[in-house]
Motif scaffolding. Structure first.
Motif, PDB file in Angstrom:
ATOM      1  N   LYS A 208     -23.752  53.846 -12.219  1.00 23.38           N
ATOM      2  CA  LYS A 208     -22.592  54.362 -11.500  1.00 23.38           C
ATOM      3  C   LYS A 208     -21.853  55.277 -12.453  1.00 23.38           C
ATOM      4  O   LYS A 208     -21.309  54.836 -13.471  1.00 23.38           O
ATOM      5  CB  LYS A 208     -21.682  53.232 -11.035  1.00 23.38           C
ATOM      6  CG  LYS A 208     -20.454  53.721 -10.267  1.00 23.38           C
ATOM      7  CD  LYS A 208     -19.504  52.592  -9.936  1.00 23.38           C
ATOM      8  CE  LYS A 208     -18.254  53.136  -9.262  1.00 23.38           C
ATOM      9  NZ  LYS A 208     -17.237  52.086  -9.040  1.00 23.38           N
ATOM     10  N   ILE A 209     -21.855  56.580 -12.161  1.00 21.49           N
ATOM     11  CA  ILE A 209     -21.367  57.582 -13.099  1.00 21.49           C
ATOM     12  C   ILE A 209     -20.652  58.699 -12.334  1.00 21.49           C
ATOM     13  O   ILE A 209     -20.805  58.838 -11.125  1.00 21.49           O
ATOM     14  CB  ILE A 209     -22.523  58.196 -13.918  1.00 21.49           C
ATOM     15  CG1 ILE A 209     -23.642  58.689 -12.992  1.00 21.49           C
ATOM     16  CG2 ILE A 209     -23.070  57.181 -14.918  1.00 21.49           C
ATOM     17  CD1 ILE A 209     -24.831  59.322 -13.706  1.00 21.49           C
ATOM     18  N   ALA A 210     -19.894  59.482 -13.077  1.00 21.97           N
ATOM     19  CA  ALA A 210     -19.318  60.703 -12.501  1.00 21.97           C
ATOM     20  C   ALA A 210     -20.367  61.803 -12.549  1.00 21.97           C
ATOM     21  O   ALA A 210     -21.203  61.846 -13.456  1.00 21.97           O
ATOM     22  CB  ALA A 210     -18.078  61.122 -13.269  1.00 21.97           C
ATOM     23  N   ASP A 211     -20.324  62.680 -11.563  1.00 24.49           N
ATOM     24  CA  ASP A 211     -21.224  63.829 -11.605  1.00 24.49           C
ATOM     25  C   ASP A 211     -20.531  64.986 -12.307  1.00 24.49           C
ATOM     26  O   ASP A 211     -19.528  64.786 -13.002  1.00 24.49           O
ATOM     27  CB  ASP A 211     -21.685  64.206 -10.197  1.00 24.49           C
ATOM     28  CG  ASP A 211     -20.523  64.558  -9.265  1.00 24.49           C
ATOM     29  OD1 ASP A 211     -19.355  64.295  -9.629  1.00 24.49           O
ATOM     30  OD2 ASP A 211     -20.778  65.080  -8.175  1.00 24.49           O
ATOM     31  N   GLY A 212     -21.038  66.193 -12.147  1.00 27.71           N
ATOM     32  CA  GLY A 212     -20.451  67.343 -12.830  1.00 27.71           C
ATOM     33  C   GLY A 212     -20.861  68.640 -12.160  1.00 27.71           C
ATOM     34  O   GLY A 212     -21.101  68.681 -10.938  1.00 27.71           O
ATOM     35  N   ASP A 213     -20.980  69.676 -12.970  1.00 30.28           N
ATOM     36  CA  ASP A 213     -21.320  70.998 -12.443  1.00 30.28           C
ATOM     37  C   ASP A 213     -22.839  71.141 -12.283  1.00 30.28           C
ATOM     38  O   ASP A 213     -23.594  70.167 -12.434  1.00 30.28           O
ATOM     39  CB  ASP A 213     -20.743  72.088 -13.346  1.00 30.28           C
ATOM     40  CG  ASP A 213     -21.228  71.955 -14.790  1.00 30.28           C
ATOM     41  OD1 ASP A 213     -22.206  71.214 -15.056  1.00 30.28           O
ATOM     42  OD2 ASP A 213     -20.626  72.596 -15.678  1.00 30.28           O
ATOM     43  N   GLU A 214     -23.289  72.363 -11.999  1.00 31.13           N
ATOM     44  CA  GLU A 214     -24.718  72.589 -11.787  1.00 31.13           C
ATOM     45  C   GLU A 214     -25.527  72.236 -13.023  1.00 31.13           C
ATOM     46  O   GLU A 214     -26.651  71.714 -12.915  1.00 31.13           O
ATOM     47  CB  GLU A 214     -24.958  74.046 -11.391  1.00 31.13           C
ATOM     48  CG  GLU A 214     -24.465  74.392  -9.988  1.00 31.13           C
ATOM     49  CD  GLU A 214     -24.897  75.780  -9.557  1.00 31.13           C
ATOM     50  OE1 GLU A 214     -25.814  76.345 -10.195  1.00 31.13           O
ATOM     51  OE2 GLU A 214     -24.325  76.293  -8.581  1.00 31.13           O
ATOM     52  N   ALA A 215     -24.980  72.491 -14.222  1.00 32.37           N
ATOM     53  CA  ALA A 215     -25.686  72.151 -15.454  1.00 32.37           C
ATOM     54  C   ALA A 215     -25.858  70.633 -15.564  1.00 32.37           C
ATOM     55  O   ALA A 215     -26.920  70.145 -15.988  1.00 32.37           O
ATOM     56  CB  ALA A 215     -24.936  72.694 -16.665  1.00 32.37           C
ATOM     57  N   TRP A 216     -24.831  69.882 -15.171  1.00 36.86           N
ATOM     58  CA  TRP A 216     -24.954  68.417 -15.205  1.00 36.86           C
ATOM     59  C   TRP A 216     -26.043  67.948 -14.261  1.00 36.86           C
ATOM     60  O   TRP A 216     -26.857  67.085 -14.615  1.00 36.86           O
ATOM     61  CB  TRP A 216     -23.623  67.766 -14.828  1.00 36.86           C
ATOM     62  CG  TRP A 216     -23.690  66.267 -14.918  1.00 36.86           C
ATOM     63  CD1 TRP A 216     -23.390  65.488 -15.987  1.00 36.86           C
ATOM     64  CD2 TRP A 216     -24.135  65.364 -13.885  1.00 36.86           C
ATOM     65  NE1 TRP A 216     -23.601  64.157 -15.703  1.00 36.86           N
ATOM     66  CE2 TRP A 216     -24.062  64.054 -14.422  1.00 36.86           C
ATOM     67  CE3 TRP A 216     -24.582  65.534 -12.572  1.00 36.86           C
ATOM     68  CZ2 TRP A 216     -24.429  62.926 -13.692  1.00 36.86           C
ATOM     69  CZ3 TRP A 216     -24.946  64.402 -11.841  1.00 36.86           C
ATOM     70  CH2 TRP A 216     -24.862  63.128 -12.401  1.00 36.86           C
ATOM     71  N   TYR A 217     -26.079  68.502 -13.055  1.00 36.94           N
ATOM     72  CA  TYR A 217     -27.102  68.092 -12.096  1.00 36.94           C
ATOM     73  C   TYR A 217     -28.500  68.425 -12.618  1.00 36.94           C
ATOM     74  O   TYR A 217     -29.448  67.639 -12.435  1.00 36.94           O
ATOM     75  CB  TYR A 217     -26.858  68.739 -10.740  1.00 36.94           C
ATOM     76  CG  TYR A 217     -25.888  67.962  -9.874  1.00 36.94           C
ATOM     77  CD1 TYR A 217     -26.302  66.817  -9.206  1.00 36.94           C
ATOM     78  CD2 TYR A 217     -24.561  68.362  -9.729  1.00 36.94           C
ATOM     79  CE1 TYR A 217     -25.424  66.082  -8.421  1.00 36.94           C
ATOM     80  CE2 TYR A 217     -23.680  67.638  -8.946  1.00 36.94           C
ATOM     81  CZ  TYR A 217     -24.118  66.501  -8.294  1.00 36.94           C
ATOM     82  OH  TYR A 217     -23.245  65.763  -7.524  1.00 36.94           O
ATOM     83  N   ALA A 218     -28.644  69.569 -13.272  1.00 39.28           N
ATOM     84  CA  ALA A 218     -29.949  69.917 -13.849  1.00 39.28           C
ATOM     85  C   ALA A 218     -30.346  68.913 -14.923  1.00 39.28           C
ATOM     86  O   ALA A 218     -31.511  68.489 -15.005  1.00 39.28           O
ATOM     87  CB  ALA A 218     -29.905  71.332 -14.415  1.00 39.28           C
ATOM     88  N   GLN A 219     -29.390  68.497 -15.750  1.00 40.08           N
ATOM     89  CA  GLN A 219     -29.679  67.508 -16.788  1.00 40.08           C
ATOM     90  C   GLN A 219     -30.032  66.158 -16.166  1.00 40.08           C
ATOM     91  O   GLN A 219     -30.921  65.450 -16.650  1.00 40.08           O
ATOM     92  CB  GLN A 219     -28.472  67.366 -17.709  1.00 40.08           C
ATOM     93  CG  GLN A 219     -28.185  68.586 -18.569  1.00 40.08           C
ATOM     94  CD  GLN A 219     -26.847  68.483 -19.282  1.00 40.08           C
ATOM     95  OE1 GLN A 219     -26.356  67.396 -19.545  1.00 40.08           O
ATOM     96  NE2 GLN A 219     -26.239  69.635 -19.545  1.00 40.08           N
TER      97      GLN A 219
END
Length: 312
Positions: free
Chosen positions: A171-182
């Motif tokens: 259970k975590i926070a998401d982020g921007d497009e770079a985070w989703y790619a990671q």
């Protein structure tokens, strides 16, 4: 990222068990049982206890035990999936909570990383191995929220959780497009639970398995319907998400950003706005809670901006 590649199929819209706190700071266990019955009636995908909004950090061990007893007995009788949070900043108390949680045979047990002093990666791996032994075969979900002492990147989460097969989700926070790619690059084997108001985006980007959801705090029934819509009409679900986020940004986030209220206070405000159960905005001392009148003031606004969440 498909469910068949994950360590465990746990997914969907999970509703947080919020504590009904009386004026004398006691937990109203009768109302807690009523709340569980209402969440079961909403047919959410599952119910989880002792997250941040469940005030795990502010209860005695006897209260912890009673909360899990009530949750497990009612969910088991109804065939409802449930996750128990064994979270506690002290690792010794957390392991003890975890051992006691195994008796209830939940779908999974949620833990945090010990939080008085942030762990190194090696220490975190060691802790999760010990937690896995205590869990006696029950899967673990790691809760690493934005307010943790150390917020791990997707690569760090992989380094810490990868060596521990019992950890099946996060259970975590998401982020921007770079985070989703990671996240796609490093966390494909895990079920990722992101903030509820971003769930449609997380599904679109092939990352989210579900949410331990703040939207379910606002409307358990509506959050469930919205989650199911994501699998039949993602475009419509994304449109609803935009309006959910607009409501949160305009009317909920300012209580934290401008007035210093906790995330638990915000989740209880959402429940009071939704007005679906016996939970008020009250938090247990010493934490400040938002006045009930604020919820009453926002009730019509929520229904105007996101009516889909309140259609029965």
């Amino acid at each position: 990222m498909t469910i068949k590649n994950r360590r465990h199929p746990i997914a969907g819209n999970w509703a947080s068990l919020l504590l009904p706190i009386a004026e004398d700071d006691s937990i109203d266990f009768e109302k807690l049982g009523e709340e569980i019955d209402m969440l079961i009636a909403a047919k959410v995908d599952g119910i989880y206890s002792n997250g941040t909004a469940g005030e795990f950090h502010n209860q005695t061990e006897m209260e912890y035990e009673r909360i899990q007893d009530i949750l497990a007995s009612r969910c088991r009788a109804a065939g409802m999936a449930f996750v128990i949070g064994a979270c506690q900043p002290d690792p010794i108390i957390m392991l003890d909570r975890l051992r006691r949680a195994t008796a209830h045979k939940p779908l999974a047990i949620q833990v945090i990383l010990p939080d008085w002093w942030p762990l190194t990666n090696l220490e975190a791996v060691d802790f999760l191995h010990r937690a896995s032994e205590a869990a006696d075969g029950i899967p673990l979900v790691l809760y690493n929220p934005p307010h943790a002492k150390r917020v791990l990147t997707p690569a760090e989460l992989s380094d810490v959780c990868g060596p521990c097969p019992s950890v099946v989700g996060m259970k975590i926070a998401d982020g921007d497009e770079a985070w989703y790619a990671q996240a796609r690059a490093h966390l494909g084997e895990f079920s990722l639970f992101i903030p509820g108001h971003h769930l449609a985006t997380g599904i679109k980007r092939g990352v989210a398995a579900g949410a331990f959801s703040n939207v379910a705090c606002l409307s358990p029934h509506g959050a469930q319907a919205w989650t199911e819509l994501m699998h039949t009409d993602l475009g419509a679900a994304l449109d609803i998400e935009k309006r959910i986020c607009a409501f949160m940004d305009a009317h909920i986030v300012p209580f934290r950003r401008d007035h210093g209220y906790s995330n638990a206070a915000l989740d209880k405000l959402l429940a009071a706005i939704g007005n679906w159960g016996p939970v008020t905005t009250r938090l247990r001392w010493p934490y400040r809670f938002i006045d009930e009148q604020e919820a009453a003031n926002l009730r019509d606004r929520a229904r105007m901006m996101i009516p889909e969440l309140f259609v029965r």
